[in-house]
Design a protein around this motif. Structure first.
Motif, PDB file in Angstrom:
ATOM      1  N   GLY A  82     -13.652  57.208   2.715  1.00 48.32           N
ATOM      2  CA  GLY A  82     -14.560  56.443   1.857  1.00 48.32           C
ATOM      3  C   GLY A  82     -13.929  55.220   1.228  1.00 48.32           C
ATOM      4  O   GLY A  82     -14.580  54.532   0.440  1.00 48.32           O
ATOM      5  N   PRO A  84     -12.097  51.399   0.826  1.00 47.92           N
ATOM      6  CA  PRO A  84     -12.252  50.063   1.413  1.00 47.92           C
ATOM      7  C   PRO A  84     -11.276  49.825   2.564  1.00 47.92           C
ATOM      8  O   PRO A  84     -11.620  49.162   3.536  1.00 47.92           O
ATOM      9  CB  PRO A  84     -11.955  49.131   0.229  1.00 47.92           C
ATOM     10  CG  PRO A  84     -12.270  49.948  -0.986  1.00 47.92           C
ATOM     11  CD  PRO A  84     -11.884  51.344  -0.629  1.00 47.92           C
ATOM     12  N   ARG A  87     -12.853  51.300   5.612  1.00 46.83           N
ATOM     13  CA  ARG A  87     -14.058  50.580   6.034  1.00 46.83           C
ATOM     14  C   ARG A  87     -13.741  49.228   6.663  1.00 46.83           C
ATOM     15  O   ARG A  87     -14.546  48.686   7.425  1.00 46.83           O
ATOM     16  CB  ARG A  87     -15.005  50.398   4.848  1.00 46.83           C
ATOM     17  CG  ARG A  87     -15.623  51.698   4.360  1.00 46.83           C
ATOM     18  CD  ARG A  87     -16.843  51.439   3.476  1.00 46.83           C
ATOM     19  NE  ARG A  87     -16.480  50.679   2.285  1.00 46.83           N
ATOM     20  CZ  ARG A  87     -16.112  51.233   1.133  1.00 46.83           C
ATOM     21  NH1 ARG A  87     -16.048  52.557   1.020  1.00 46.83           N
ATOM     22  NH2 ARG A  87     -15.826  50.471   0.093  1.00 46.83           N
ATOM     23  N   GLN A  94     -11.969  53.387  13.300  1.00 41.36           N
ATOM     24  CA  GLN A  94     -12.507  54.357  12.334  1.00 41.36           C
ATOM     25  C   GLN A  94     -12.867  55.662  13.030  1.00 41.36           C
ATOM     26  O   GLN A  94     -12.524  56.752  12.541  1.00 41.36           O
ATOM     27  CB  GLN A  94     -13.747  53.791  11.649  1.00 41.36           C
ATOM     28  CG  GLN A  94     -13.488  52.658  10.675  1.00 41.36           C
ATOM     29  CD  GLN A  94     -14.760  52.220   9.974  1.00 41.36           C
ATOM     30  OE1 GLN A  94     -15.679  53.012   9.787  1.00 41.36           O
ATOM     31  NE2 GLN A  94     -14.828  50.963   9.586  1.00 41.36           N
TER      32      GLN A  94
END
Length: 359
Positions: A82, A84, A87, A94
């Protein structure tokens, strides 16, 4: 329809004509997508990894549906997913890291132990404990390397975010890889492919794009006429485009332009499926694998063409910095593999005569 003669491997064709390959042990079990190209070492490695995992005895279950307990291994990993930092990774990275880390949750901490990694306290995790996860993949060095990279990344982030006071993954070393990776095409193999797929065919266009642009598979499926201007191709590389974007700029060689002009192409991408849609990277890999098989080149792959182009450029005198510019590498290490090999070949050629006694 199943054309691959491997147990539990199935092929599906989506509405865009892309072939997707899945592993499913039994009816009702989840289908696991195999991204690697059939016929390659990577595909064989992934297949045997899934086969071994499906045959492994069940591990004492851990409830993975509830919220992770703070201060545990799974809590750290889920927090990382979760973050940054996670992401900002490319979507493919990922997916790989999530798959790799989640696959470790229900493994026992030590052989025969009832404790699984998911609920194991971070305070008890040492480098020695993490080596257990790495060494379970010792027979698959590539998979072991994936585990090390994912674990290192998660723990490095956790240290920077002050979730842990020290990083036990810092000293977790990778296992040495054997072999040289993807097979590098020879000039004879390139000629064999060209004979089977002449100029004007989609397969020959794909070959030319790899040989004369230096791009990866993830870029060749996106490359199109809109990237050509004033005799140059210019685009942002797909790899690392979110974290460290690299602008790829190379002149369009006459030999490449000749093939492009004589070939059917799409509006937005040079290469399109039978339904005139852009390929996915995996779908293209499967399609190109079939074109290689048609030419009798069962051991060749798209990635091997990129290696052949790099080797050819190095043997023709390209420097490490020039190879980095052509192939989009970010460090000298990859480029120097080719320049050093080229220098060895040249020196061997110049020195062989010295083996003969002149007196």
């Amino acid at each position: 329809m199943v054309t691959l003669k491997l147990k539990y491997v199935h092929e599906d064709v989506d509405r865009h004509g892309n072939v997707r390959i899945y592993f499913r042990r039994r009816k009702g079990a989840p289908k696991i997508r195999i991204q690697e190209c059939p016929g390659t070492e990577a595909f064989s490695k992934r297949y045997h990894e899934l086969l071994a995992a499906s045959e492994a005895p069940p591990v004492p279950p851990t409830s993975l549906n509830r919220t992770p307990t703070p201060g545990t291994y799974r809590w750290l990993c889920v927090s990382y997913f979760g973050s940054p930092a996670f992401r900002l990774l490319d979507p493919s990275t990922q997916r790989t890291r999530r798959r790799v880390l989640e696959s470790t949750f229900q493994e026992p901490v030590f052989p025969g132990a009832k404790e699984a990694f998911a609920d194991f306290p971070l305070a008890r995790i040492t480098t020695r404990v993490l080596k257990v996860l790495r060494d379970r993949k010792a027979d698959l060095p590539g998979a072991a390397s994936d585990r090390v990279k994912a674990i290192r990344a998660a723990f490095k982030w956790a240290l920077e975010d002050e979730l842990i006071a020290n990083n036990p993954a810092r000293d977790l070393a990778k296992l040495p890889l054997s072999g040289t990776g993807w097979h590098t095409w020879t000039l004879e193999e390139v000629a064999q492919f060209e004979k089977r797929h002449p100029i004007g065919t989609k397969a020959r266009l794909a070959l030319a794009l790899f040989m004369w642009t230096g791009v990866r598979r993830s870029d060749v499926v996106l490359l199109g006429k809109q990237h050509a201007r004033d005799g140059w191709h210019r685009f942002t590389q797909y790899k690392n485009r979110n974290r460290k974007p690299i602008i790829h700029e190379t002149p369009i060689l006459d030999v490449l332009q000749e093939v492009i002009d004589a070939s059917p192409t799409g509006d937005l991408t040079y290469l399109v499926t039978a339904y005139d849609r852009p390929f996915t990277a995996a779908g293209f890999g499967n399609w190109f694998r079939e074109r290689c098989n048609e030419a009798g080149l069962t051991g060749c792959s798209a990635h091997g063409l990129r290696k052949a182009a790099a080797a050819s450029a190095a043997e023709n005198g390209a420097t490490s910095s020039q190879l980095m510019a052509i192939f989009g590498w970010m460090t000298l290490a990859e480029a120097e593999r080719y320049t050093k090999a080229a220098r060895r070949k040249k020196m061997a050629g110049e020195a062989m005569g010295k083996l003969i006694r002149t007196k």
